[in-house]
Scaffold this motif. Structure first.
Motif, PDB file in Angstrom:
ATOM      1  N   ASP A 458       0.828  -1.212   0.000  1.00 20.10           N
ATOM      2  CA  ASP A 458       0.000   0.000   0.000  1.00 20.10           C
ATOM      3  C   ASP A 458       0.861   1.260   0.000  1.00 20.10           C
ATOM      4  O   ASP A 458       0.524   2.259  -0.649  1.00 20.10           O
ATOM      5  N   GLU A 459       1.967   1.218   0.739  1.00 18.49           N
ATOM      6  CA  GLU A 459       2.864   2.378   0.776  1.00 18.49           C
ATOM      7  C   GLU A 459       3.437   2.668  -0.613  1.00 18.49           C
ATOM      8  O   GLU A 459       3.527   3.827  -1.038  1.00 18.49           O
ATOM      9  N   LEU A 460       3.815   1.594  -1.308  1.00 18.54           N
ATOM     10  CA  LEU A 460       4.374   1.770  -2.652  1.00 18.54           C
ATOM     11  C   LEU A 460       3.305   2.257  -3.636  1.00 18.54           C
ATOM     12  O   LEU A 460       3.579   3.066  -4.525  1.00 18.54           O
ATOM     13  N   ARG A 461       2.074   1.743  -3.483  1.00 16.29           N
ATOM     14  CA  ARG A 461       0.986   2.224  -4.340  1.00 16.29           C
ATOM     15  C   ARG A 461       0.764   3.721  -4.116  1.00 16.29           C
ATOM     16  O   ARG A 461       0.587   4.484  -5.074  1.00 16.29           O
ATOM     17  N   ASP A 462       0.773   4.144  -2.840  1.00 15.32           N
ATOM     18  CA  ASP A 462       0.581   5.564  -2.536  1.00 15.32           C
ATOM     19  C   ASP A 462       1.715   6.408  -3.112  1.00 15.32           C
ATOM     20  O   ASP A 462       1.492   7.521  -3.601  1.00 15.32           O
ATOM     21  N   LYS A 463       2.932   5.867  -3.052  1.00 14.28           N
ATOM     22  CA  LYS A 463       4.085   6.591  -3.598  1.00 14.28           C
ATOM     23  C   LYS A 463       3.942   6.749  -5.111  1.00 14.28           C
ATOM     24  O   LYS A 463       4.191   7.825  -5.669  1.00 14.28           O
ATOM     25  N   LEU A 464       3.520   5.673  -5.766  1.00 15.07           N
ATOM     26  CA  LEU A 464       3.315   5.722  -7.216  1.00 15.07           C
ATOM     27  C   LEU A 464       2.189   6.696  -7.569  1.00 15.07           C
ATOM     28  O   LEU A 464       2.292   7.467  -8.532  1.00 15.07           O
ATOM     29  N   LYS A 465       1.136   6.665  -6.767  1.00 17.67           N
ATOM     30  CA  LYS A 465       0.007   7.565  -7.015  1.00 17.67           C
ATOM     31  C   LYS A 465       0.446   9.018  -6.891  1.00 17.67           C
ATOM     32  O   LYS A 465       0.031   9.884  -7.674  1.00 17.67           O
ATOM     33  N   ALA A 466       1.298   9.292  -5.892  1.00 18.93           N
ATOM     34  CA  ALA A 466       1.792  10.657  -5.701  1.00 18.93           C
ATOM     35  C   ALA A 466       2.640  11.111  -6.888  1.00 18.93           C
ATOM     36  O   ALA A 466       2.721  12.311  -7.187  1.00 18.93           O
ATOM     37  N   LEU A 467       3.263  10.158  -7.568  1.00 18.40           N
ATOM     38  CA  LEU A 467       4.061  10.476  -8.760  1.00 18.40           C
ATOM     39  C   LEU A 467       3.195  10.591 -10.015  1.00 18.40           C
ATOM     40  O   LEU A 467       3.697  10.908 -11.095  1.00 18.40           O
ATOM     41  N   GLY A 468       1.891  10.314  -9.854  1.00 15.64           N
ATOM     42  CA  GLY A 468       0.991  10.383 -11.002  1.00 15.64           C
ATOM     43  C   GLY A 468       0.955   9.101 -11.799  1.00 15.64           C
ATOM     44  O   GLY A 468       0.676   9.117 -13.002  1.00 15.64           O
ATOM     45  N   ILE A 469       1.230   7.964 -11.127  1.00 18.06           N
ATOM     46  CA  ILE A 469       1.260   6.667 -11.802  1.00 18.06           C
ATOM     47  C   ILE A 469       0.090   5.816 -11.317  1.00 18.06           C
ATOM     48  O   ILE A 469      -0.124   5.648 -10.113  1.00 18.06           O
ATOM     49  N   SER A 470      -0.657   5.269 -12.265  1.00 12.94           N
ATOM     50  CA  SER A 470      -1.788   4.399 -11.954  1.00 12.94           C
ATOM     51  C   SER A 470      -1.374   2.947 -12.168  1.00 12.94           C
ATOM     52  O   SER A 470      -0.828   2.600 -13.227  1.00 12.94           O
ATOM     53  N   VAL A 471      -1.613   2.098 -11.162  1.00  9.13           N
ATOM     54  CA  VAL A 471      -1.233   0.684 -11.233  1.00  9.13           C
ATOM     55  C   VAL A 471      -2.490  -0.176 -11.295  1.00  9.13           C
ATOM     56  O   VAL A 471      -3.445   0.048 -10.547  1.00  9.13           O
ATOM     57  N   SER A 472      -2.483  -1.155 -12.197  1.00  5.29           N
ATOM     58  CA  SER A 472      -3.599  -2.095 -12.312  1.00  5.29           C
ATOM     59  C   SER A 472      -3.081  -3.503 -12.072  1.00  5.29           C
ATOM     60  O   SER A 472      -2.037  -3.896 -12.616  1.00  5.29           O
ATOM     61  N   ASP A 473      -3.800  -4.260 -11.239  1.00  7.16           N
ATOM     62  CA  ASP A 473      -3.414  -5.640 -10.931  1.00  7.16           C
ATOM     63  C   ASP A 473      -4.344  -6.594 -11.668  1.00  7.16           C
ATOM     64  O   ASP A 473      -5.570  -6.451 -11.622  1.00  7.16           O
TER      65      ASP A 473
END
Length: 484
Positions: A458-473
């Motif tokens: 979750d921390e890494l997802r939040d970090k990616l989101k803050a960078l403007g990156i959307s992740v799909s699983d």
């Protein structure tokens, strides 16, 4: 019913051709002395859509787009570089065609050059002289504007009010300040051709009248060009062509508006000229075309960083849906028809963009309809879990509809996944990020999920989101794209 805004009447008019089922269209092309700037391409991109839509509606279109390869600017550049003017012109015709082809626009029916139509030009001038519409003075030939009672009907200018310096050159050889050159006696060292009046070369305005008459006849359905050509160029074309034939020259005049940079008109004096080649190299052709067509052709188009970023995001959302649909369409799935709800969205989409294009080629409204369909597709098909009945059929229908519209607009036809990578790389560059950095974070997050370390995940997802990156699983693992 197609309606076109006629610059001459200032109103939208029902489109009716001179000859049933056939359209004769002439659009003023470039003076080939340099690379073309971004504004020069608004016409080619827009009128490609006009031609395509007319053909979609069953018309046979002959589309003429000329090259002005005789001009003071060409001669000046040739003299400065100690080159032949013909070589300069041929060089920049090739450079224009390189840019044009990179945009994947359809070839025109004909691309006449002025130098190929000297006999036609001389013959038209001779007709005007014989009919008392033009006169010779010391080897030059001028059109007599007072001989043409309708002069000013396009630009709505009164010739008696035209003053020296208002895009009208004063000359002691002229009878009236607004008279304009049809033939110019050659100066020493200039390229020249034979005529009954002198060794010389044609004036700018007569060239288009002569090429249009030679290739399309005395009357045409549509004449297009930039708004800045209304006066004096197109006004003078009317005087020449109608002065010679006695018939209405053009049924519908269409003019695309200008480009601004940050609310400033693009001009050399302001130092804000941008060549199309520069833009295409910095971004890509798809972005350029979408930027041009995202605004109505009669509105001023502002080339700003924020507008370009909006186009990047817009294309990202469209291509993201196309990439998803491409994958989904290849999964097989149950053979069930397109869900009725989505079929209604498709019908609304088709009727919507048809109405928009019939209404003076409103490409901006077409984009609104595209987003309606993208939203409908995402709502139906981009859901977590197993593939549901009808989703595969909807994906195939979505792809088919976008391909059909894309063919008309010369858009949305790039391989979706590859193009998304291009867009993401552009957006990452604007953010100062590297693809390898994002890949590493996504890999670390995938490992954390596999290790059931959900806090770190979750921390890494939040970090990616803050960078403007959307992740799909998904079943095949995690994928990412820049948020758009």
């Amino acid at each position: 019913m197609i309606q076109i805004h006629n610059s001459q009447s200032g109103k939208k008019e029902e489109f009716k051709t001179l000859e049933p089922g056939k359209v004769r269209m002439y659009v003023c092309g470039p003076t080939v002395y340099d690379f073309l700037h971004v504004g020069n391409f608004r016409g080619p991109i827009f009128f490609n859509l006009v031609r395509n839509w007319l053909e979609k509606n069953g018309y046979e279109v002959t589309y003429v787009y000329n090259y002005t390869d005789v001009d003071d600017k060409i001669i000046d550049r040739a003299n400065k570089e100690n080159r032949d003017p013909k070589e300069v012109a041929e060089t920049f015709i090739k450079e224009f065609e390189k840019d044009y082809n990179s945009l994947k626009l359809r070839p025109h029916s004909k691309n006449p050059k002025v130098t190929e139509h000297m006999d036609d030009i001389v013959n038209l001038i001779r007709d005007l002289v014989e009919k008392g519409k033009a006169y010779e003075q010391n080897g030059d030939v001028y059109f007599d504007v007072t001989s043409f009672g309708d002069y000013g009907k396009l630009s709505h200018k009164n010739i008696e009010e035209l003053e020296t310096g208002h895009r009208v050159q004063s000359n002691e050889n002229k009878k009236h300040v607004a008279d304009f050159a049809l033939w110019k006696k050659a100066k020493e060292g200039e390229p020249h051709w034979s005529s009954p009046w002198s060794e010389g070369r044609p004036g700018w305005h007569i060239e288009c009248s002569a090429m249009s008459r030679a290739l399309l006849g005395e009357q045409i359905d549509i004449h297009g060009g930039g708004l800045d050509l209304i006066f004096p160029h197109h006004e003078n074309e009317i005087a020449q062509s109608e002065g010679a034939s006695g018939k209405e020259f053009v049924r519908y005049w269409m003019h695309n508006n200008m480009l601004n940079f940050g609310n400033q008109k693009m001009s050399k004096s302001l130092g804000n000229m941008k060549f199309a080649r520069q833009f295409l190299e910095e971004y890509n052709p798809e972005i350029f075309k979408a930027l041009i067509l995202s605004s109505h052709y009669r509105s001023v188009l502002d080339f700003t960083d924020s507008h370009i970023h909006q186009i990047l995001q817009m294309l990202g959302r469209i291509y993201s849906a196309l990439a998803h649909a491409e994958d989904l369409s290849q999964t097989g799935g149950e053979k069930v028809p397109v869900p009725e709800s989505f079929q209604k969205e498709v019908e609304s989409f088709r009727s919507g963009y048809t109405a928009a294009l019939n209404d003076d080629f409103n490409s901006a409204e077409v984009f609104a309809k595209v987003f309606d369909l993208v939203r409908a597709y995402n709502h139906l098909c981009r859901k977590p879990g197993k593939i549901q009945p009808g989703q595969v059929a909807a994906a195939k229908e979505f792809l088919a509809q976008m391909k059909e519209l894309g063919g008309l607009m010369a858009l949305f036809l790039e391989p979706p996944k590859d193009y998304l990578v291009q867009l993401d790389d552009l957006l990452l560059e604007k953010k100062g990020l590297q693809r390898s950095e994002i890949d590493q974070l996504v890999t670390e997050r995938a490992k954390a999920r596999a290790d059931k370390d959900f806090q770190k995940s979750d921390e890494l997802r939040d970090k990616l989101k803050a960078l403007g990156i959307s992740v799909s699983d998904g079943p095949q693992g995690s994928t990412w794209e820049v948020q758009k």
